[in-house]
Design a protein around this motif. Sequence first.
Motif, PDB file in Angstrom:
ATOM      1  N   ASP A  56       8.262  -4.811   3.055  1.00  0.00           N
ATOM      2  CA  ASP A  56       8.668  -4.248   1.773  1.00  0.00           C
ATOM      3  C   ASP A  56       7.498  -3.614   1.022  1.00  0.00           C
ATOM      4  OD1 ASP A  56      11.217  -5.144   2.285  1.00  0.00           O
ATOM      5  OD2 ASP A  56      10.994  -6.991   1.125  1.00  0.00           O
ATOM      6  N   VAL A  57       6.329  -4.278   1.033  1.00  0.00           N
ATOM      7  CA  VAL A  57       5.186  -3.815   0.243  1.00  0.00           C
ATOM      8  C   VAL A  57       4.454  -2.671   0.927  1.00  0.00           C
ATOM      9  CG1 VAL A  57       2.924  -4.467  -0.682  1.00  0.00           C
ATOM     10  CG2 VAL A  57       4.868  -6.021  -0.925  1.00  0.00           C
ATOM     11  N   PHE A  58       4.187  -2.815   2.212  1.00  0.00           N
ATOM     12  CA  PHE A  58       3.386  -1.805   2.902  1.00  0.00           C
ATOM     13  C   PHE A  58       4.235  -0.684   3.499  1.00  0.00           C
ATOM     14  CE2 PHE A  58       0.305  -5.205   2.647  1.00  0.00           C
ATOM     15  CZ  PHE A  58      -0.890  -4.528   2.455  1.00  0.00           C
ATOM     16  N   GLY A  59       5.513  -0.928   3.692  1.00  0.00           N
ATOM     17  CA  GLY A  59       6.393   0.145   4.156  1.00  0.00           C
ATOM     18  C   GLY A  59       6.363   0.398   5.648  1.00  0.00           C
ATOM     19  N   TYR A  60       5.782  -0.526   6.422  1.00  0.00           N
ATOM     20  CA  TYR A  60       5.749  -0.387   7.882  1.00  0.00           C
ATOM     21  C   TYR A  60       6.690  -1.421   8.496  1.00  0.00           C
ATOM     22  CZ  TYR A  60       1.351   1.971   6.704  1.00  0.00           C
ATOM     23  OH  TYR A  60       0.404   2.792   6.152  1.00  0.00           O
ATOM     24  N   GLU A  61       7.526  -0.994   9.398  1.00  0.00           N
ATOM     25  CA  GLU A  61       8.426  -1.931  10.055  1.00  0.00           C
ATOM     26  C   GLU A  61       7.646  -2.889  10.946  1.00  0.00           C
ATOM     27  OE1 GLU A  61      11.560  -2.400   9.579  1.00  0.00           O
ATOM     28  OE2 GLU A  61      11.757  -0.761   8.128  1.00  0.00           O
ATOM     29  N   ARG A  62       8.202  -4.071  11.130  1.00  0.00           N
ATOM     30  CA  ARG A  62       7.541  -5.078  11.960  1.00  0.00           C
ATOM     31  C   ARG A  62       7.293  -4.538  13.370  1.00  0.00           C
ATOM     32  NH1 ARG A  62      10.682  -9.323  11.004  1.00  0.00           N
ATOM     33  NH2 ARG A  62       9.244 -10.723   9.929  1.00  0.00           N
ATOM     34  N   SER A  63       8.261  -3.838  13.926  1.00  0.00           N
ATOM     35  CA  SER A  63       8.112  -3.315  15.290  1.00  0.00           C
ATOM     36  C   SER A  63       7.008  -2.273  15.386  1.00  0.00           C
ATOM     37  CB  SER A  63       9.433  -2.703  15.762  1.00  0.00           C
ATOM     38  OG  SER A  63       9.844  -1.663  14.881  1.00  0.00           O
ATOM     39  N   THR A  64       6.693  -1.606  14.279  1.00  0.00           N
ATOM     40  CA  THR A  64       5.657  -0.569  14.289  1.00  0.00           C
ATOM     41  C   THR A  64       4.262  -1.168  14.398  1.00  0.00           C
ATOM     42  OG1 THR A  64       7.045   0.889  12.936  1.00  0.00           O
ATOM     43  CG2 THR A  64       4.680   1.364  12.980  1.00  0.00           C
ATOM     44  N   VAL A  65       4.015  -2.265  13.654  1.00  0.00           N
ATOM     45  CA  VAL A  65       2.659  -2.821  13.599  1.00  0.00           C
ATOM     46  C   VAL A  65       2.447  -3.962  14.586  1.00  0.00           C
ATOM     47  CG1 VAL A  65       2.374  -2.156  11.186  1.00  0.00           C
ATOM     48  CG2 VAL A  65       3.295  -4.424  11.737  1.00  0.00           C
ATOM     49  N   LEU A  66       3.528  -4.472  15.192  1.00  0.00           N
ATOM     50  CA  LEU A  66       3.403  -5.618  16.083  1.00  0.00           C
ATOM     51  C   LEU A  66       2.487  -5.286  17.266  1.00  0.00           C
ATOM     52  CD1 LEU A  66       4.574  -8.503  16.202  1.00  0.00           C
ATOM     53  CD2 LEU A  66       6.289  -7.630  17.798  1.00  0.00           C
ATOM     54  N   ASP A  67       1.510  -6.152  17.519  1.00  0.00           N
ATOM     55  CA  ASP A  67       0.543  -6.023  18.608  1.00  0.00           C
ATOM     56  C   ASP A  67      -0.368  -4.805  18.455  1.00  0.00           C
ATOM     57  OD1 ASP A  67       1.534  -8.336  19.839  1.00  0.00           O
ATOM     58  OD2 ASP A  67       3.080  -7.197  20.891  1.00  0.00           O
ATOM     59  N   ARG A  75     -10.937 -11.309  -1.798  1.00  0.00           N
ATOM     60  CA  ARG A  75     -11.529 -10.228  -2.561  1.00  0.00           C
ATOM     61  C   ARG A  75     -10.413  -9.321  -3.080  1.00  0.00           C
ATOM     62  NH1 ARG A  75     -16.017  -6.510   0.285  1.00  0.00           N
ATOM     63  NH2 ARG A  75     -16.961  -8.591   0.488  1.00  0.00           N
ATOM     64  N   ARG A  76     -10.665  -8.679  -4.202  1.00  0.00           N
ATOM     65  CA  ARG A  76      -9.745  -7.652  -4.677  1.00  0.00           C
ATOM     66  C   ARG A  76     -10.029  -6.380  -3.889  1.00  0.00           C
ATOM     67  NH1 ARG A  76      -8.838  -6.354 -11.011  1.00  0.00           N
ATOM     68  NH2 ARG A  76      -8.082  -8.509 -10.880  1.00  0.00           N
ATOM     69  N   VAL A  77      -9.009  -5.839  -3.244  1.00  0.00           N
ATOM     70  CA  VAL A  77      -9.204  -4.706  -2.348  1.00  0.00           C
ATOM     71  C   VAL A  77      -8.154  -3.630  -2.607  1.00  0.00           C
ATOM     72  CG1 VAL A  77     -10.187  -6.161  -0.533  1.00  0.00           C
ATOM     73  CG2 VAL A  77      -7.730  -5.699  -0.538  1.00  0.00           C
ATOM     74  N   ARG A  78      -8.464  -2.428  -2.125  1.00  0.00           N
ATOM     75  CA  ARG A  78      -7.480  -1.352  -2.088  1.00  0.00           C
ATOM     76  C   ARG A  78      -7.060  -1.141  -0.640  1.00  0.00           C
ATOM     77  NH1 ARG A  78     -10.272   3.627  -4.283  1.00  0.00           N
ATOM     78  NH2 ARG A  78     -12.103   2.485  -3.521  1.00  0.00           N
ATOM     79  N   ALA A  80       2.536   2.924   3.181  1.00  0.00           N
ATOM     80  CA  ALA A  80       3.215   4.148   3.604  1.00  0.00           C
ATOM     81  C   ALA A  80       3.358   5.130   2.457  1.00  0.00           C
ATOM     82  CB  ALA A  80       4.586   3.797   4.183  1.00  0.00           C
ATOM     83  N   ASP A  81       3.257   4.652   1.214  1.00  0.00           N
ATOM     84  CA  ASP A  81       3.416   5.511   0.040  1.00  0.00           C
ATOM     85  C   ASP A  81       2.110   5.807  -0.676  1.00  0.00           C
ATOM     86  OD1 ASP A  81       6.202   5.633   0.364  1.00  0.00           O
ATOM     87  OD2 ASP A  81       6.434   3.683  -0.605  1.00  0.00           O
ATOM     88  N   GLY A  82       0.988   5.297  -0.179  1.00  0.00           N
ATOM     89  CA  GLY A  82      -0.287   5.558  -0.838  1.00  0.00           C
ATOM     90  C   GLY A  82      -1.076   4.284  -1.065  1.00  0.00           C
ATOM     91  N   LEU A  83      -2.169   4.407  -1.842  1.00  0.00           N
ATOM     92  CA  LEU A  83      -3.043   3.266  -2.095  1.00  0.00           C
ATOM     93  C   LEU A  83      -2.450   2.317  -3.122  1.00  0.00           C
ATOM     94  CD1 LEU A  83      -6.571   4.948  -2.294  1.00  0.00           C
ATOM     95  CD2 LEU A  83      -5.725   3.455  -0.484  1.00  0.00           C
ATOM     96  N   ARG A  84      -2.656   1.026  -2.884  1.00  0.00           N
ATOM     97  CA  ARG A  84      -2.310   0.009  -3.868  1.00  0.00           C
ATOM     98  C   ARG A  84      -3.439  -1.011  -3.897  1.00  0.00           C
ATOM     99  NH1 ARG A  84       2.615   0.633  -5.889  1.00  0.00           N
ATOM    100  NH2 ARG A  84       2.709  -1.448  -6.784  1.00  0.00           N
ATOM    101  N   LEU A 100      -1.440  -6.381  -6.843  1.00  0.00           N
ATOM    102  CA  LEU A 100      -1.894  -6.412  -8.233  1.00  0.00           C
ATOM    103  C   LEU A 100      -1.798  -5.047  -8.901  1.00  0.00           C
ATOM    104  CD1 LEU A 100      -5.210  -8.456  -7.778  1.00  0.00           C
ATOM    105  CD2 LEU A 100      -2.951  -9.344  -8.370  1.00  0.00           C
ATOM    106  N   THR A 101      -1.272  -4.062  -8.202  1.00  0.00           N
ATOM    107  CA  THR A 101      -1.366  -2.672  -8.662  1.00  0.00           C
ATOM    108  C   THR A 101      -0.847  -2.490 -10.074  1.00  0.00           C
ATOM    109  OG1 THR A 101      -1.028  -1.987  -6.371  1.00  0.00           O
ATOM    110  CG2 THR A 101      -0.825  -0.291  -8.074  1.00  0.00           C
ATOM    111  N   ASP A 102       0.374  -2.911 -10.332  1.00  0.00           N
ATOM    112  CA  ASP A 102       0.977  -2.675 -11.654  1.00  0.00           C
ATOM    113  C   ASP A 102       0.220  -3.413 -12.743  1.00  0.00           C
ATOM    114  OD1 ASP A 102       2.861  -1.114 -10.399  1.00  0.00           O
ATOM    115  OD2 ASP A 102       4.359  -2.711 -10.272  1.00  0.00           O
ATOM    116  N   ILE A 103      -0.200  -4.659 -12.448  1.00  0.00           N
ATOM    117  CA  ILE A 103      -0.922  -5.443 -13.448  1.00  0.00           C
ATOM    118  C   ILE A 103      -2.262  -4.811 -13.768  1.00  0.00           C
ATOM    119  CG2 ILE A 103      -2.031  -7.673 -13.878  1.00  0.00           C
ATOM    120  CD1 ILE A 103       0.125  -8.958 -12.145  1.00  0.00           C
ATOM    121  N   VAL A 104      -3.012  -4.416 -12.725  1.00  0.00           N
ATOM    122  CA  VAL A 104      -4.338  -3.831 -12.931  1.00  0.00           C
ATOM    123  C   VAL A 104      -4.237  -2.511 -13.687  1.00  0.00           C
ATOM    124  CG1 VAL A 104      -6.320  -2.811 -11.744  1.00  0.00           C
ATOM    125  CG2 VAL A 104      -5.364  -4.972 -10.940  1.00  0.00           C
ATOM    126  N   GLN A 105      -3.278  -1.676 -13.302  1.00  0.00           N
ATOM    127  CA  GLN A 105      -3.129  -0.394 -13.990  1.00  0.00           C
ATOM    128  C   GLN A 105      -2.765  -0.583 -15.454  1.00  0.00           C
ATOM    129  OE1 GLN A 105      -0.293   1.877 -11.694  1.00  0.00           O
ATOM    130  NE2 GLN A 105      -1.804   2.457 -10.150  1.00  0.00           N
TER     131      GLN A 105
END
Length: 354
Positions: free
Chosen positions: A49-60, A91-94, A98-102, A127-132
């Motif tokens: 949901d958050v990163f926008g990549y299906e499980r089958s896409t990133v698996l392995d 760490r706080r990271v960017r 699939a829709d851009g940086l968060r 943390l995107t919405d909170i930080v912004q």
Amino acid sequence: MDSAESPTPRDGDGNRWQHLIEHIQDAVVEFELVDDEPIVRDVNRAFVDVFGYERSTVLDAPLNNYIVPEWLDEEASSLDEETASGNVNYRRVRRQTADGLREFLYRGIPLVNATDRIDGFAVYTDLTDIVQQERRLQVLNRILRHNLRNRTTAIAGNTARLLEQLDEQSETSTRTAATIEREVEALRHLADEAGRIEQLTGSEDGEQSEVDVVPFLRGCVAEYTERYPASDFETDLPPTAMVKASHGLRAAVESLLENAVEHNPDPKPRVNVAVNNGAVDGWTDIRIEDDGPRIPERERRLVAGDADITPLHHGQGIGLWLAKWTTERFGGELAFETSEWGGNSVRLRFRSAD
């Protein structure tokens, strides 16, 4: 706790742990380290949901190929090295989706004595919405405070010069000038309170320590007695009262003392500052009591969180908000009651420190 001593699920608990991970709102990745590079072995539903990549896409597949921008490869590699060394790291990271940086709070959790090709977990809290929102509020606060002070100074100066140029200062012009001066001072005060809130939210003084509130309460009362000589300040204080906070809670006390005097039309306002050790087991109460008009019920409900802030109902000032946020910063609670004089009794409750 040393990572080697971290608890692991008991036999038969695997399904329950999997059920928990699958339904938490943080994105979780199970990975195997291959040549110190995390290879995805599974992800939970929140990752999809958050990163926008299906499980089958990133698996392995190499995790960093999907979520780490090229210019942040070095940072990601250093975090992976920490995990490979058996160290829990965060760490706080960017990261790219699939829709851009968060922006995320990242936690790398190694799994010692791993089996089933799992060497660790990566957990990402968005943390995107909170930080912004925090950054926008900081910018708006600074701009508004700067402009408020500049404009009020200009208004006050021009009002004084205008009155000097009048041939005769009529009663009407005198009243008008006095009204303008009061409003200008109110705006200056609002800008100052906004500045104190910015200092509060940006300060690291929210970390709890142990402080005796009695000496600084006496100091506050002495200061405000001098500032408002027409007021009658009383105290009901024990010899000592240690609470889990720091001297940063002074902002809450000062704000309430000021409100108690400024909003009381009586020419001789009465204010009492009291401390009740052990009001509730393990808690200490600081009370600021007055004999002034009650704070409007809607205002009390707004600050207490029992009513929603709307364009028409947003409170008359920020002094009470300053007191509330300062108290909550130390894990305390603010509440409204009635004083023995029929006025306000604002209670600040903090954890007691033995």
